[in-house]
Design an enzyme around this catalytic site. Structure first.
Site, PDB file in Angstrom:
ATOM      1  N   ASN A 185       7.814   9.889  10.723  1.00 56.56           N
ATOM      2  CA  ASN A 185       7.429  10.106   9.319  1.00 56.56           C
ATOM      3  C   ASN A 185       6.076   9.474   8.972  1.00 56.56           C
ATOM      4  O   ASN A 185       5.765   9.270   7.820  1.00 56.56           O
ATOM      5  CB  ASN A 185       8.519   9.554   8.382  1.00 56.56           C
ATOM      6  CG  ASN A 185       8.381  10.107   6.969  1.00 56.56           C
ATOM      7  OD1 ASN A 185       8.106  11.295   6.788  1.00 56.56           O
ATOM      8  ND2 ASN A 185       8.525   9.249   5.971  1.00 56.56           N
ATOM      9  N   LEU A 230       8.990  21.016  20.040  1.00 56.33           N
ATOM     10  CA  LEU A 230       8.351  20.476  21.239  1.00 56.33           C
ATOM     11  C   LEU A 230       9.349  19.518  21.875  1.00 56.33           C
ATOM     12  O   LEU A 230       9.832  18.589  21.230  1.00 56.33           O
ATOM     13  CB  LEU A 230       7.074  19.726  20.832  1.00 56.33           C
ATOM     14  CG  LEU A 230       6.369  18.949  21.923  1.00 56.33           C
ATOM     15  CD1 LEU A 230       5.807  19.884  22.992  1.00 56.33           C
ATOM     16  CD2 LEU A 230       5.222  18.116  21.330  1.00 56.33           C
ATOM     17  N   GLU A 251     -14.883 -20.609  -3.865  1.00 60.56           N
ATOM     18  CA  GLU A 251     -15.776 -19.450  -3.778  1.00 60.56           C
ATOM     19  C   GLU A 251     -16.899 -19.554  -2.752  1.00 60.56           C
ATOM     20  O   GLU A 251     -17.321 -18.558  -2.181  1.00 60.56           O
ATOM     21  CB  GLU A 251     -16.439 -19.240  -5.153  1.00 60.56           C
ATOM     22  CG  GLU A 251     -15.485 -18.891  -6.253  1.00 60.56           C
ATOM     23  CD  GLU A 251     -16.153 -19.000  -7.603  1.00 60.56           C
ATOM     24  OE1 GLU A 251     -16.433 -20.122  -8.045  1.00 60.56           O
ATOM     25  OE2 GLU A 251     -16.414 -17.960  -8.208  1.00 60.56           O
ATOM     26  N   MET A 275      10.016  12.711  12.766  1.00 60.72           N
ATOM     27  CA  MET A 275      10.343  11.689  13.779  1.00 60.72           C
ATOM     28  C   MET A 275      10.005  10.311  13.193  1.00 60.72           C
ATOM     29  O   MET A 275      10.833   9.633  12.659  1.00 60.72           O
ATOM     30  CB  MET A 275       9.558  11.957  15.067  1.00 60.72           C
ATOM     31  CG  MET A 275       9.797  13.319  15.663  1.00 60.72           C
ATOM     32  SD  MET A 275      11.494  13.573  16.228  1.00 60.72           S
ATOM     33  CE  MET A 275      11.592  12.412  17.564  1.00 60.72           C
ATOM     34  N   VAL A 323      10.067  18.675  11.489  1.00 56.16           N
ATOM     35  CA  VAL A 323      10.948  17.864  12.336  1.00 56.16           C
ATOM     36  C   VAL A 323      10.423  16.438  12.214  1.00 56.16           C
ATOM     37  O   VAL A 323       9.438  16.074  12.851  1.00 56.16           O
ATOM     38  CB  VAL A 323      10.872  18.351  13.804  1.00 56.16           C
ATOM     39  CG1 VAL A 323      11.752  17.498  14.699  1.00 56.16           C
ATOM     40  CG2 VAL A 323      11.264  19.817  13.888  1.00 56.16           C
ATOM     41  N   CYS A 377       0.812  -1.220   0.000  1.00 54.27           N
ATOM     42  CA  CYS A 377       0.000   0.000   0.000  1.00 54.27           C
ATOM     43  C   CYS A 377       0.845   1.269   0.000  1.00 54.27           C
ATOM     44  O   CYS A 377       0.388   2.317  -0.412  1.00 54.27           O
ATOM     45  CB  CYS A 377      -0.929   0.012   1.209  1.00 54.27           C
ATOM     46  SG  CYS A 377      -0.061   0.230   2.774  1.00 54.27           S
ATOM     47  N   CYS A 413      -4.045  -9.736   5.859  1.00 54.57           N
ATOM     48  CA  CYS A 413      -3.956 -10.892   4.972  1.00 54.57           C
ATOM     49  C   CYS A 413      -5.328 -11.027   4.323  1.00 54.57           C
ATOM     50  O   CYS A 413      -6.344 -11.006   5.003  1.00 54.57           O
ATOM     51  CB  CYS A 413      -3.633 -12.154   5.770  1.00 54.57           C
ATOM     52  SG  CYS A 413      -3.736 -13.634   4.746  1.00 54.57           S
TER      53      CYS A 413
HETATM   54  C1  LIG Z   1      -1.285   3.664   8.734  1.00 53.01           C
HETATM   55  C2  LIG Z   1      -1.521   4.709   9.791  1.00 53.01           C
HETATM   56  C3  LIG Z   1      -2.507   4.482  10.719  1.00 53.01           C
HETATM   57  C4  LIG Z   1      -2.748   5.450  11.699  1.00 53.01           C
HETATM   58  N1  LIG Z   1      -3.740   5.205  12.598  1.00 53.01           N
HETATM   59  C5  LIG Z   1      -3.996   6.116  13.568  1.00 53.01           C
HETATM   60  C6  LIG Z   1      -5.015   5.898  14.522  1.00 53.01           C
HETATM   61  O1  LIG Z   1      -5.693   4.872  14.525  1.00 53.01           O
HETATM   62  N2  LIG Z   1      -5.244   6.856  15.442  1.00 53.01           N
HETATM   63  C7  LIG Z   1      -4.502   8.003  15.475  1.00 53.01           C
HETATM   64  O2  LIG Z   1      -4.739   8.825  16.328  1.00 53.01           O
HETATM   65  N3  LIG Z   1      -3.542   8.240  14.591  1.00 53.01           N
HETATM   66  C8  LIG Z   1      -3.264   7.327  13.634  1.00 53.01           C
HETATM   67  N4  LIG Z   1      -2.283   7.580  12.718  1.00 53.01           N
HETATM   68  C9  LIG Z   1      -1.585   8.861  12.762  1.00 53.01           C
HETATM   69  C10 LIG Z   1      -0.329   8.769  13.633  1.00 53.01           C
HETATM   70  O3  LIG Z   1      -0.697   8.706  14.972  1.00 53.01           O
HETATM   71  C11 LIG Z   1       0.508   9.986  13.397  1.00 53.01           C
HETATM   72  O4  LIG Z   1       0.887   9.971  12.046  1.00 53.01           O
HETATM   73  C12 LIG Z   1       1.767   9.976  14.217  1.00 53.01           C
HETATM   74  O5  LIG Z   1       1.481   9.986  15.558  1.00 53.01           O
HETATM   75  C13 LIG Z   1       2.702  11.115  13.849  1.00 53.01           C
HETATM   76  O6  LIG Z   1       3.931  10.916  14.498  1.00 53.01           O
HETATM   77  P1  LIG Z   1       5.325  10.926  13.723  1.00 53.01           P
HETATM   78  O7  LIG Z   1       6.396  10.862  14.725  1.00 53.01           O
HETATM   79  O8  LIG Z   1       5.353   9.871  12.715  1.00 53.01           O
HETATM   80  O9  LIG Z   1       5.240  12.333  13.030  1.00 53.01           O
HETATM   81  P2  LIG Z   1       6.083  12.890  11.814  1.00 53.01           P
HETATM   82  O10 LIG Z   1       5.411  12.504  10.548  1.00 53.01           O
HETATM   83  O11 LIG Z   1       7.496  12.537  11.954  1.00 53.01           O
HETATM   84  O12 LIG Z   1       5.885  14.435  12.065  1.00 53.01           O
HETATM   85  C14 LIG Z   1       4.622  15.015  12.063  1.00 53.01           C
HETATM   86  C15 LIG Z   1       4.654  16.524  12.303  1.00 53.01           C
HETATM   87  O13 LIG Z   1       5.033  16.779  13.631  1.00 53.01           O
HETATM   88  C16 LIG Z   1       6.070  17.723  13.685  1.00 53.01           C
HETATM   89  N5  LIG Z   1       6.940  17.363  14.801  1.00 53.01           N
HETATM   90  C17 LIG Z   1       7.307  16.134  15.174  1.00 53.01           C
HETATM   91  N6  LIG Z   1       8.034  16.166  16.293  1.00 53.01           N
HETATM   92  C18 LIG Z   1       8.163  17.458  16.612  1.00 53.01           C
HETATM   93  C19 LIG Z   1       8.833  18.154  17.662  1.00 53.01           C
HETATM   94  N7  LIG Z   1       9.486  17.493  18.587  1.00 53.01           N
HETATM   95  N8  LIG Z   1       8.752  19.486  17.675  1.00 53.01           N
HETATM   96  C20 LIG Z   1       8.081  20.147  16.726  1.00 53.01           C
HETATM   97  N9  LIG Z   1       7.433  19.562  15.721  1.00 53.01           N
HETATM   98  C21 LIG Z   1       7.479  18.236  15.670  1.00 53.01           C
HETATM   99  C22 LIG Z   1       6.763  17.621  12.363  1.00 53.01           C
HETATM  100  O14 LIG Z   1       7.363  18.854  12.031  1.00 53.01           O
HETATM  101  C23 LIG Z   1       5.639  17.272  11.441  1.00 53.01           C
HETATM  102  O15 LIG Z   1       4.999  18.425  10.992  1.00 53.01           O
HETATM  103  C24 LIG Z   1      -1.996   6.637  11.734  1.00 53.01           C
HETATM  104  C25 LIG Z   1      -0.985   6.859  10.791  1.00 53.01           C
HETATM  105  C26 LIG Z   1      -0.741   5.893   9.822  1.00 53.01           C
HETATM  106  C27 LIG Z   1       0.328   6.136   8.815  1.00 53.01           C
HETATM  107  S1  FES Z   2       3.394  -1.382   1.951  1.00 57.07           S
HETATM  108 FE1  FES Z   2       1.610  -1.427   3.160  1.00 57.07          FE
HETATM  109  S2  FES Z   2       2.409  -0.885   5.079  1.00 57.07           S
HETATM  110 FE2  FES Z   2       4.089  -0.604   3.790  1.00 57.07          FE
HETATM  111  S1  FES Z   3      -2.545 -12.139   1.564  1.00 53.16           S
HETATM  112 FE1  FES Z   3      -2.015 -13.468   3.168  1.00 53.16          FE
HETATM  113  S2  FES Z   3      -1.686 -15.306   2.149  1.00 53.16           S
HETATM  114 FE2  FES Z   3      -2.423 -14.032   0.565  1.00 53.16          FE
END
Ligand SMILES: Cc1cc2nc3c(=O)[nH]c(=O)nc-3n(C[C@H](O)[C@H](O)[C@H](O)COP(=O)(O)OP(=O)(O)OC[C@H]3O[C@@H](n4cnc5c(N)ncnc54)[C@H](O)[C@@H]3O)c2cc1C
Ligand code: FES
Ligand code: FES
Length: 1298
Positions: free
Chosen positions: A232, A375, A1230, A230, A228, A38, A143
């Site tokens: 991503n 932060l 099926e 972290m 920033v 994905c 899956c």
């Molecule tokens: C597949 C998927 C499922 C998810 N499911 C949920 C869910 O069920 N519930 C939910 O609540 N969330 C969900 N999320 C969202 C997820 O919680 C947030 O994406 C995550 O918490 C962001 O954290 P990060 O460290 O990856 O942020 P990053 O992507 O690294 O950064 C996000 C932002 O924060 C800023 N930042 C980070 N750290 C600092 C710092 N120390 N100071 C200043 N700015 C800062 C960055 O500049 C950026 O703008 C999901 C995300 C994905 C990809």
């Molecule tokens: S390819 Fe689906 S989680 Fe990375």
């Molecule tokens: S996706 Fe899990 S076995 Fe096919």
């Protein structure tokens, strides 16, 4: 420097900060075990283990992560372990790999490396995990094939209680022998750490990784707009899916201050750099140590941290990133916002504290971070005595799904007086930011905690969170209802605690209301399987009937199994991507390619003009165009194809193609609109039995109703992929493609290139899931890709991204069924059924199958069904496991349920009354012997203790007001056959080599259903040789020409008969040699045959089953046999949130004589779970302009591990003879999908119980899928009455129901 699976890579010089780990692994390092599913963190196919030294704990932390979201630059000093690094068939396989394969936890195997890495990482951290830890670890891995049960079974062997090798006398487990003999990652010894900031510069982007706080602040000062990064997990998806671009990224690395954990007198301070998984562990520890009254906030946060995303994302995402992202559906911000939390900020100018409040969340400039601030940490205060905090959420799926609405609520009372002193309520999912209902809360201060207060609170809050009818995400009335349902739950929770604290002053809750508070979901699973016994006369070495492991099982688990996109780059290879229509019905005014063509790496852009007279192909009656000419008829229609040196360049250029459209009328999206505009495909089909019109005249009770059923996305884990290679000689072309129908690909490519078919060879080793979706659109994409390859004389690869795949390819047809049924007032016998069905968008073949299968298991003396295929402006739908049956039979079962309600009987009673019994005739006058149907039904009744549990469910429902249970059992009669003899012919080729080894090939495609494994079993039986002596490489039009499509449950049946035929031919030739030297080996016999000039190669052939259908007469023999079965499911629903849990499912299936019961059970349960998804949570959303909103695992929810029934029991009926089929077996691919509707009807039963109790006695019409929204809104109560409703037509909705 990073270490990848124990190999070191010095990457500083050549790494581009825009590169993610997944493409780096797959394309650069050629480690293709890690899969793309994905690209957005939602499927887990790309899971790897990251190990990093933690300077604070001085230990190495191992955690799972999604390689698709990890920037390669962020991995400095980390070790990455991929599936290749833990074991392989060349060295030794790891116990995780071995057990998942041996427990039949792989089918197509595409998800398996990700699963393996999730379990492996869990075991690195917890060598003897609990079941909770196990299900938690797999929550982020999807899956689509197995239904998860065998994967859980494999994992359970590692649990302490499993009785695996740990319990042997020496107490040593296979896991204790080091990781497969490979050295452990050791900080210092393998990875050199350079001190100081690292800078990476790419073509377009700079990456700075400061290692001290001071440096970080310097960078933030210099580049205030740079994120920033972290984890991503927020920035990454924005860049990938929303086109956001950051020229500079700051990525703090091992800055200790960002990982602080401080326990102060007034609360806990948590570093912004801690991952959500670390926060979860810290809080879990804190709540153990501190008194409960201090930890209210932490309990609430823990509740949501348990379901937030999957384990990979929780381990990558940081607390700071989560808070600062301020996603409107953030799970933690609504809780933090009510808890008086403060944010500790820092910049070069100094420290500052700001409250985490509504202003901060809505990004008010004076309450927000300044661009140069970061932060550092968050203070989360302890709660006080008489202070209570709760958290609520409801999502489409219980886990790993963003909330539809979530909430944090806090109340603080005066000492023992029950008077509200402080009240804070905030919601996520109901606006562009987290919403705090400040005004409402203010007005409630000073009020007593009683029902009057609750009533006022609901009205105030509804008023304050005014959600428009057109709000993004839709489900507006549901969201409004959830807002106050959560409030009610909070009221009850607090009331219950108050009562416990002071029983004298606070009234107790009525017992039946307490049910509102209990949690539905259990992480414990148990299952039983009953295979068939092997006959006493069978030779002990004959593998037929044995649960043989999938031929590729181990290779799936080690990542060695090669899928189309795992093939290495061909010299000078190009990548092709499509530009698709953004309009549903429009004229193309102009296409401007100039800017796109000038982009770097772009080689060509092809439009319909380039293809000219070869721009279409006719498979059914109407030719389908490859690329749009002057008009577009749906969003997602292919308009042009961009060819570039790399995928990235092709994608970038595709965004620069400018198309001007002029919208056309009418825009037809729904079935209703098709009816209104009389927009159908020809012909309408009809099937009639008895005399319907006459019969209606003499009955005394007629019921009429309708049911609507939504479509379904195939969501095969491997997206559409192909590689076309011109051979450079004689115009030959090799097409490597993930398809179910190589012959069709050969035909369409040959026709496009104006070549004879003998110049185009199509090869398929295996397919990572297909379910019907890798035929027609695959052909069109292959034709365009081959055209490009031919035009430029270079190999061309085309692999769709998940979002493109979902947008372009179509899925299962939505259905509308209108029925008219008549019964006598008593008894439940149905006399006449008249059904009109409409199928949304696509050729009428599916509707034909739907009509032929509409009777399901019932003998209706008078039956008329009509079917029409609607022509709309949505992408054409296509074959999908079950081919019309899951939709058509749902209509019939709905009639039954309504008749039962009208007659005051249980639906199960009405089902058995109307079921086929013994020998009978179907509506198309084919003979049927229903003995096994009745046996399945009876066995399922007995095994599920239906009657006892029905009573228990009724008792539960009488005692619980807000939770209801439901129980339902459905029968299955699934006709198997393709409707024509020619469509059922099959061929095989078997070679015996002089060393006695055998190579078999046949026309069937291995797409997870284990057909190759079964074929080797067949050869082994026929040639009486061990399976290890037989090999199967793949399917190719070169070895077996003109092979039919692999689909319709009959792939093993038909090809098995061809393989058997080839083996018998060989055996007949060799019999004299064998009988002369009975003690000889195959090597001896082969050599003798060679010496005597006897051919050691044979073609096998099967002509197909007799089959015909005359639609004029409505008669025929379209099917060869029927698969019978029954399933009983029990669910519990939460009437306040619409949540449901499948508590138990029992399935009984008649499989004839199973060739491989492990594979057959895998098909049954995998299909069942896929069906459960279809009927309950899988929901496609389209905008009023016909744009598909649901384009990835984030928006479209297929069942995950949390959806497995808590108990699952599967029994195969004892063997029964079925003379024409391969060893009397039956095809099971099926049929199981339909059994998923037992969950639909169990929910229906539970909702009915709720409505009965609330005095709503009229007919209950529920559409599929029965999502939380539909369940909640059907359980009408004072809250659903309280919400404001919008007049239809007074707003433009976000989505239209299709
Ligand atoms: C597949 C998927 C499922 C998810 N499911 C949920 C869910 O069920 N519930 C939910 O609540 N969330 C969900 N999320 C969202 C997820 O919680 C947030 O994406 C995550 O918490 C962001 O954290 P990060 O460290 O990856 O942020 P990053 O992507 O690294 O950064 C996000 C932002 O924060 C800023 N930042 C980070 N750290 C600092 C710092 N120390 N100071 C200043 N700015 C800062 C960055 O500049 C950026 O703008 C999901 C995300 C994905 C990809
Ligand atoms: S390819 Fe689906 S989680 Fe990375
Ligand atoms: S996706 Fe899990 S076995 Fe096919």
């Amino acid at each position: 420097t990073i270490s990848i699976s124990q190999r070191l890579f010095y990457s500083k010089k050549n790494v581009d900060p825009e590169t993610m780990l997944l493409p780096y692994l797959r394309k650069k390092l050629r480690l293709t075990g890690t899969k793309y599913g994905c690209g957005g963190g939602g499927c887990g196919a790309c899971t790897v283990m990251i190990s990093r030294y933690n300077p604070i704990t001085k230990r190495i932390r191992h955690h799972p992560a999604n390689a698709c979201l990890i920037p390669i630059c962020s991995l400095y000093g980390a070790a990455v372990t991929t599936v290749e690094g833990i074991g392989s068939t060349h060295t030794r396989i790891h116990p995780v790999q071995e057990r998942i394969a041996k427990c039949h936890g792989t089918q197509c195997g595409f998800c398996t490396p990700g699963m393996v890495m999730s379990i492996y990482t869990l075991l690195r951290n917890h060598p003897e995990p609990t079941l909770d830890q196990l299900t938690d670890a797999l929550g982020g891995n999807l899956c689509r094939c197995t239904g998860y049960r065998p994967i859980i079974d494999a994992c359970k062997t590692f649990c302490k209680t499993s009785g695996c090798c740990q319990s042997k006398e020496n107490g040593v487990c296979c896991l204790d022998q080091g990781i497969n003999g490979l050295p452990e990652f050791e900080e210092g010894s393998k990875v050199r750490h350079e001190q100081g900031t690292r800078v990476f510069s790419g073509e377009r982007m700079m990456w700075f990784s400061p290692v001290t706080l001071k440096e970080l602040l310097e960078f933030k000062f210099k580049y205030p707009q740079a994120p920033v990064v972290m984890g991503n997990t927020s920035v990454g998806p924005e860049v990938k899916f929303k086109g956001v671009f950051h020229p500079v990224i700051i990525s703090p690395d091992r800055i200790e201050e960002l990982s602080v954990v401080n326990h102060a007198y007034n609360g806990l301070t948590l570093g912004a750099g801690l991952s959500l998984a670390q926060v979860k562990d810290i809080l879990a520890d804190v709540v153990q140590k501190l008194p409960e009254e201090k930890t209210q906030m932490y309990h609430a946060l823990l509740k949501h941290l348990g379901t937030l995303a999957g384990s990979q994302i929780r381990n990558m995402a940081s607390l700071g990133g989560h808070i600062i992202s301020r996603h409107p559906d953030s799970d933690l911000n609504p809780i933090l916002a009510v808890g008086n939390c403060t944010l500790n900020l820092l910049s070069k100018e100094g420290k500052r504290q700001i409250p985490l409040n509504e202003q901060f969340l809505s990004k008010c400039p004076n309450a927000d971070l300044k661009p140069q601030e970061i932060l550092v940490s968050v203070n989360i205060p302890y709660s006080r005595k008489w202070e209570f905090v709760s958290a609520f959420r409801q999502a489409q799926r219980q886990e790993n799904a963003l909330a539809i609405v979530n909430s944090g609520m806090r109340v603080f009372f005066g000492e023992g007086d029950g008077i509200i002193r402080e009240l804070c309520i905030s919601y996520g999912g109901v606006g562009p930011t987290t919403i705090c209902t400040k005004n409402s809360c203010q007005k409630l201060i000073g009020r007593c905690w009683n029902e009057e207060m609750l009533d006022t609170a609901c009205r105030l809050v509804l008023d304050e969170v005014s959600l428009l009818g057109s709000a993004p995400g839709g489900k507006v009335e549901f969201k409004r209802t959830l807002i106050i349902s959560f409030l009610f739950k909070f009221y009850l929770e607090v009331s219950q605690i108050l009562k416990k604290m002071d029983p004298v002053h606070y009234p107790s809750l009525a017992d039946k209301y307490e049910s509102a508070l209990e949690d539905l979901h259990s992480k414990h699973h148990c299952s039983t399987l009953k295979y068939q016994n092997i006959g006493p006369k069978q030779h002990p070495e004959d593998p037929i009937g044995h649960p043989i492991m999938h031929l590729s099982g181990v290779k799936h688990a080690t990542g060695e199994a090669i899928y189309c996109d795992d093939m290495p780059l061909v010299d000078q290879e190009l990548f092709l991507t499509f530009v698709t229509s953004s309009r549903a019905h429009a004229k193309i005014v102009s296409i401007d390619l100039s800017e796109a063509l000038s982009m770097p790496g772009v080689v060509d852009i092809m439009t319909a003009e380039h293809l000219g007279d070869i721009n279409s192909f006719c498979f059914f009656t109407e030719a389908e165009k490859f690329l749009a000419t002057d008009k577009v008829f749906c969003v997602g229609q292919l308009v042009c194809a961009v060819l570039a040196d790399s995928e990235v360049q092709a994608k970038r250029a595709a965004k620069r193609v400018k198309i001007v459209y002029q919208d056309l009328e009418p825009l037809i999206l729904t079935i209703e609109e098709s009816i209104q505009h009389n927009s159908f495909f020809e012909p309408e089909r009809k099937l009639e039995y008895g005399n319907v019109d006459e019969a209606f005249k003499v009955v005394d009770q007629i019921l009429e109703g309708e049911i609507h059923m939504g479509g379904q996305e195939h969501f095969y884990m491997e997206t559409q992929s192909m590689l076309v290679v011109p051979k450079g000689e004689d115009q030959e072309m090799d097409v490597y493609v993930s398809t179910q129908f190589p012959k069709y690909i050969q035909d369409i490519v040959a026709s496009t290139l104006k070549l004879p078919a003998n110049k185009v060879m199509c090869h398929v080793r295996r397919v990572g899931g297909a379910f019907g979706g890798k035929v027609l659109k695959t052909g069109i994409i292959a034709a365009v890709t081959a055209f490009a390859a031919n035009k430029h004389g270079r190999a061309v690869r085309c692999v769709l991204e998940r979002g493109e795949d979902m947008l372009i390819t179509g899925g299962r047809h939505p259905y509308l069924g209108k029925y008219k049924v008549s019964t006598r007032r008593q008894g439940g016998r149905i006399y006449v059924v008249d059904i009109t069905s409409y199928q949304c968008t696509g050729q009428p073949l599916v509707i034909e199958m739907g009509l032929l299968k509409m009777d399901n298991a019932y003998k209706f003396p008078n039956l008329r069904c009509r079917g029409s295929a609607c022509r709309t402006n949505l992408p054409s739908n296509t074959a999908f496991r079950g081919f019309g049956f899951p939709q058509a039979a749902l209509i019939t079962e709905s009639c039954i349920t309504e008749v039962a309600a009208k007659c005051g009987l249980s639906p199960e009673k009405v089902r058995i009354i109307n079921m086929y019994k013994e020998i009978d005739q179907t509506p198309y006058k084919q003979e049927i012997n229903a003995k096994n149907l009745i046996q399945c039904w009876r066995e399922c009744m007995a095994m599920s203790s239906y009657s006892l549990r029905k009573v228990a469910v009724e008792k539960f429902n009488a005692e619980n007001y807000w939770k209801k249970k439901g129980l339902a059992m459905v029968p299955l009669k699934y006709p198997v056959g393709l409707g024509s003899r020619a469509a059922g012919q099959a061929a095989a080729l078997v070679h015996i080599y002089l060393d006695g080894s055998v190579l078999v090939t046949h026309g069937g495609i291995e797409m997870g259903q284990g057909v190759h494994t079964k074929m080797i079993q067949v050869v082994s039986r026929e040639l009486r040789m061990p399976m290890s002596n037989v090999h199967l490489r793949g399917t190719s039009t070169e070895t077996v020409p003109n092979a039919n499509i692999s689909g319709g449950s009959v792939v093993a049946d038909l090809n098995g008969l061809a393989v058997k035929d080839a083996c018998q031919t060989l055996l007949k030739r060799l019999e004299p040699i064998i009988s002369k030297n009975p003690k000889g080996t195959w090597k001896d016999w082969a050599q003798t045959a060679f010496d005597e000039s006897i051919s050691l190669s044979a073609v096998g052939y099967f002509r197909g089953y007799e089959s015909d259908m005359n639609w004029e007469k409505g008669e025929g023999h379209p099917f060869e046999y029927f698969v019978y079965g029954a399933a009983c499911s029990e669910v519990e629903i939460d009437c306040l949130t619409g949540d449901h849990k499948n508590i138990r499912t029992d399935i009984v299936m008649d499989v004839g004589c199973s060739i491989n019961p492990a594979i057959d059970v895998g098909q049954i349960e995998g299909a069942f779970i896929q069906g459960m998804g279809l009927y309950t949570i899988e929901e496609l959303n389209y905008s009023p302009q016909g744009i598909l909103h649901t384009r990835g695992p984030d928006q479209y929810k297929i069942p995950a591990i949390c959806d497995m029934p808590t108990e699952l029991h599967i029994v195969l009926l004892p063997p029964s003879q079925n003379s024409n089929t391969l060893y009397s077996s039956k095809g099971l691919g099926e049929s199981g999908v339909f059994l998923g509707c037992s969950v639909f009807f169990a929910i229906h039963d539970a909702v009915s119980a709720a409505r009965q109790e609330r005095g709503l006695h009229g007919p209950l019409s529920l559409n599929s899928p029965l999502t939380p929204e539909k369940i909640r809104m059907a359980c009408e109560d004072k809250f659903t009455k309280m919400i404001p409703r919008d007049e239809p037509g007074s707003y433009v909705p976000w989505n239209v129901p299709i």
